[in-house]
Design an enzyme around this catalytic site. Structure first.
Site, PDB file in Angstrom:
ATOM      1  N   TYR A 161      12.607   8.474  -2.380  1.00 57.58           N
ATOM      2  CA  TYR A 161      12.117   7.270  -3.043  1.00 57.58           C
ATOM      3  C   TYR A 161      10.915   7.524  -3.955  1.00 57.58           C
ATOM      4  O   TYR A 161      10.308   6.586  -4.450  1.00 57.58           O
ATOM      5  CB  TYR A 161      11.856   6.184  -1.995  1.00 57.58           C
ATOM      6  CG  TYR A 161      13.190   5.687  -1.467  1.00 57.58           C
ATOM      7  CD1 TYR A 161      13.829   4.593  -2.039  1.00 57.58           C
ATOM      8  CD2 TYR A 161      13.869   6.393  -0.477  1.00 57.58           C
ATOM      9  CE1 TYR A 161      15.079   4.182  -1.614  1.00 57.58           C
ATOM     10  CE2 TYR A 161      15.131   5.998  -0.049  1.00 57.58           C
ATOM     11  CZ  TYR A 161      15.736   4.891  -0.623  1.00 57.58           C
ATOM     12  OH  TYR A 161      16.987   4.498  -0.222  1.00 57.58           O
ATOM     13  N   GLU A 220       6.377  -1.825  -3.646  1.00 56.47           N
ATOM     14  CA  GLU A 220       7.825  -1.713  -3.843  1.00 56.47           C
ATOM     15  C   GLU A 220       8.612  -2.342  -2.712  1.00 56.47           C
ATOM     16  O   GLU A 220       8.188  -2.331  -1.554  1.00 56.47           O
ATOM     17  CB  GLU A 220       8.239  -0.236  -3.932  1.00 56.47           C
ATOM     18  CG  GLU A 220       7.673   0.520  -5.106  1.00 56.47           C
ATOM     19  CD  GLU A 220       8.200   1.937  -5.175  1.00 56.47           C
ATOM     20  OE1 GLU A 220       7.839   2.645  -6.129  1.00 56.47           O
ATOM     21  OE2 GLU A 220       8.986   2.346  -4.276  1.00 56.47           O
ATOM     22  N   HIS A 261      -3.197   4.897   5.983  1.00 54.55           N
ATOM     23  CA  HIS A 261      -1.762   5.073   5.712  1.00 54.55           C
ATOM     24  C   HIS A 261      -0.992   5.573   6.930  1.00 54.55           C
ATOM     25  O   HIS A 261      -0.403   6.656   6.918  1.00 54.55           O
ATOM     26  CB  HIS A 261      -1.573   6.014   4.514  1.00 54.55           C
ATOM     27  CG  HIS A 261      -2.057   5.446   3.224  1.00 54.55           C
ATOM     28  ND1 HIS A 261      -1.702   5.950   2.004  1.00 54.55           N
ATOM     29  CD2 HIS A 261      -2.888   4.407   2.952  1.00 54.55           C
ATOM     30  CE1 HIS A 261      -2.270   5.263   1.031  1.00 54.55           C
ATOM     31  NE2 HIS A 261      -3.012   4.307   1.608  1.00 54.55           N
ATOM     32  N   GLN A 271      -7.567   1.812   9.171  1.00 54.48           N
ATOM     33  CA  GLN A 271      -6.277   1.137   9.230  1.00 54.48           C
ATOM     34  C   GLN A 271      -5.517   1.444  10.519  1.00 54.48           C
ATOM     35  O   GLN A 271      -4.422   0.939  10.732  1.00 54.48           O
ATOM     36  CB  GLN A 271      -5.429   1.532   8.027  1.00 54.48           C
ATOM     37  CG  GLN A 271      -6.023   1.105   6.700  1.00 54.48           C
ATOM     38  CD  GLN A 271      -5.269   1.663   5.507  1.00 54.48           C
ATOM     39  OE1 GLN A 271      -4.299   2.406   5.641  1.00 54.48           O
ATOM     40  NE2 GLN A 271      -5.714   1.317   4.309  1.00 54.48           N
ATOM     41  N   TYR A 312      -6.735   4.054  -8.048  1.00 54.67           N
ATOM     42  CA  TYR A 312      -7.645   2.924  -7.916  1.00 54.67           C
ATOM     43  C   TYR A 312      -8.694   2.882  -9.021  1.00 54.67           C
ATOM     44  O   TYR A 312      -9.237   1.826  -9.321  1.00 54.67           O
ATOM     45  CB  TYR A 312      -8.312   2.952  -6.535  1.00 54.67           C
ATOM     46  CG  TYR A 312      -7.343   2.662  -5.415  1.00 54.67           C
ATOM     47  CD1 TYR A 312      -6.756   1.409  -5.274  1.00 54.67           C
ATOM     48  CD2 TYR A 312      -6.985   3.652  -4.505  1.00 54.67           C
ATOM     49  CE1 TYR A 312      -5.854   1.134  -4.262  1.00 54.67           C
ATOM     50  CE2 TYR A 312      -6.077   3.393  -3.480  1.00 54.67           C
ATOM     51  CZ  TYR A 312      -5.520   2.135  -3.372  1.00 54.67           C
ATOM     52  OH  TYR A 312      -4.614   1.875  -2.372  1.00 54.67           O
TER      53      TYR A 312
END
Length: 369
Positions: free
Chosen positions: A249, A239, A146, A80, A260
């Site tokens: 949060y 979210e 991430h 990523q 998963y």
């Protein structure tokens, strides 16, 4: 008369259904981009487009795509990671400054983290000059996942940067001695603003604005004068959050998703004292990426002030009708494209522009019906 009335009703119903299915037209401005990640306007018909593989290009609305710009720092591309978000400074017309974030390799190898840099775009649009790293996520870890990495310039000139939890370090999102799973706020020279919420707090890194995030890949400055972000959930539980200073949060203590493999995360709870609730969450996951508030009325008053979110797994552009912080309705757009929507921005002309995250990615303009 009854038959005529029935025909009229059916015609009106068909017209409404067609309007709901295709409320906008699309115009492909450029294609052949390799997994583009973000776009930033540098003129009325020119944008910078980042490609995840570590390339930054100038793309014209005539379809021309430049050679990769020179001057980027070392980028640890893979998974990523790569060259991710890019924005132009609010005073770009005079200072030619841009900001970009990327996965930065550790000097001696063995890890990476998200970094934020500034640069000046050369007059010939071929290279970056005066490149300066403003912020480095700490610590660096060996992960391909991430990175977060959306940048927002606030009206006061400060920069917000979203940071992922790096997947294997999700518990770090609840501790303040690291930058994993955080939103940070810095000045344009990389210094820490004096009114940051954790400045001076023992054991807390001063750049932190909020924490308890997982992998936020969308951020925008809201019409209410606050930062809004969305966050990838695990399996479900994506979210939308309105991010306030010094707030927690919740990830991974509270979440509306599961692992998963279907098992619960932690205690499997969705609420906890001192932790914020999302404005809305999505299960099944849409894999949100990119986000923009529409301030113009180019598509009619019913769209003005709406929030638009790209969806990767969902392969659509999501329109959210808002009343303050309440989500009144949601509508899926561009489903007929069958492509992953990576980014969405409002252009200087008040129209929406999207990037598709494909090997043959496209820059698309949305035209009013």
């Amino acid at each position: 008369m009854a038959l005529t009335g029935l025909i009229l009703v059916l015609a009106l119903w068909l017209s409404a259904a067609q309007a709901q299915a295709s409320p906008v037209r699309t115009q492909v401005l450029a294609q052949g981009l390799e997994h583009p990640w973000a776009l930033a306007f540098i003129g009325p018909e020119q944008v910078l487009v980042s490609e995840r593989a570590g390339r930054l290009r100038v793309v014209g609305f005539d379809g021309r795509i430049s050679a990769p710009l020179q001057g980027l720092p070392d980028i640890d591309e893979g998974g990523q990671g790569g060259l991710l978000d890019v924005i132009s400074d609010s005073a770009f017309a005079s200072n030619r400054t841009i900001y970009f974030c990327y996965s930065e390799p550790a000097p001696a190898g063995g890890g990476n983290s998200t970094a934020l840099a500034s640069a000046r775009l050369s007059a010939d649009l071929r290279r970056l000059e005066q490149v300066r790293v403003l912020f480095r996520q700490s610590p660096k870890v060996g992960s391909r996942h991430h990175f977060g990495c959306r940048i927002v310039e606030a009206p006061d000139g400060h920069l917000f940067l979203t940071l992922g939890d790096r997947f294997s370090r999700m518990d770090d999102a609840q501790t303040l001695d690291n930058h994993h799973g955080k939103v940070v706020r810095v000045a344009k020279d990389g210094s820490v603003p004096r009114d940051n919420p954790l400045l001076g707090r023992a054991g807390a890194l001063p750049e932190i604005w909020s924490w308890g995030h997982r992998n936020p890949q969308g951020a925008a400055w809201g019409p209410d004068g606050q930062l809004w972000i969305h966050d990838h959930g695990p399996r479900g539980g994506d979210e939308l959050n309105r991010v306030l200073p010094g707030r927690n949060y919740g990830w991974p203590v509270i979440t509306h998703g599961v692992n998963y493999i279907g098992t619960r995360i932690g205690a499997g709870i969705t609420e906890h004292p001192g932790m914020e609730q999302p404005l809305v969450h999505w299960t099944p996951s849409i894999a949100p990426s990119g986000m923009a508030f529409l301030r113009s009325n180019r598509y009619g008053p019913q769209w003005q002030g709406n929030l638009f979110v790209g969806a990767l797994r969902g392969q659509h552009l999501l329109r959210l009708q808002l009343e303050g912080t309440r989500v009144l309705a949601q509508q899926r757009l561009l489903e007929d494209l069958g492509q992953r929507i990576r980014d969405v921005r409002e252009g200087p002309d008040g129209l929406l522009y999207v990037l598709t995250d494909e090997r043959d990615g496209q820059l698309i303009r949305l035209l009013p019906p």
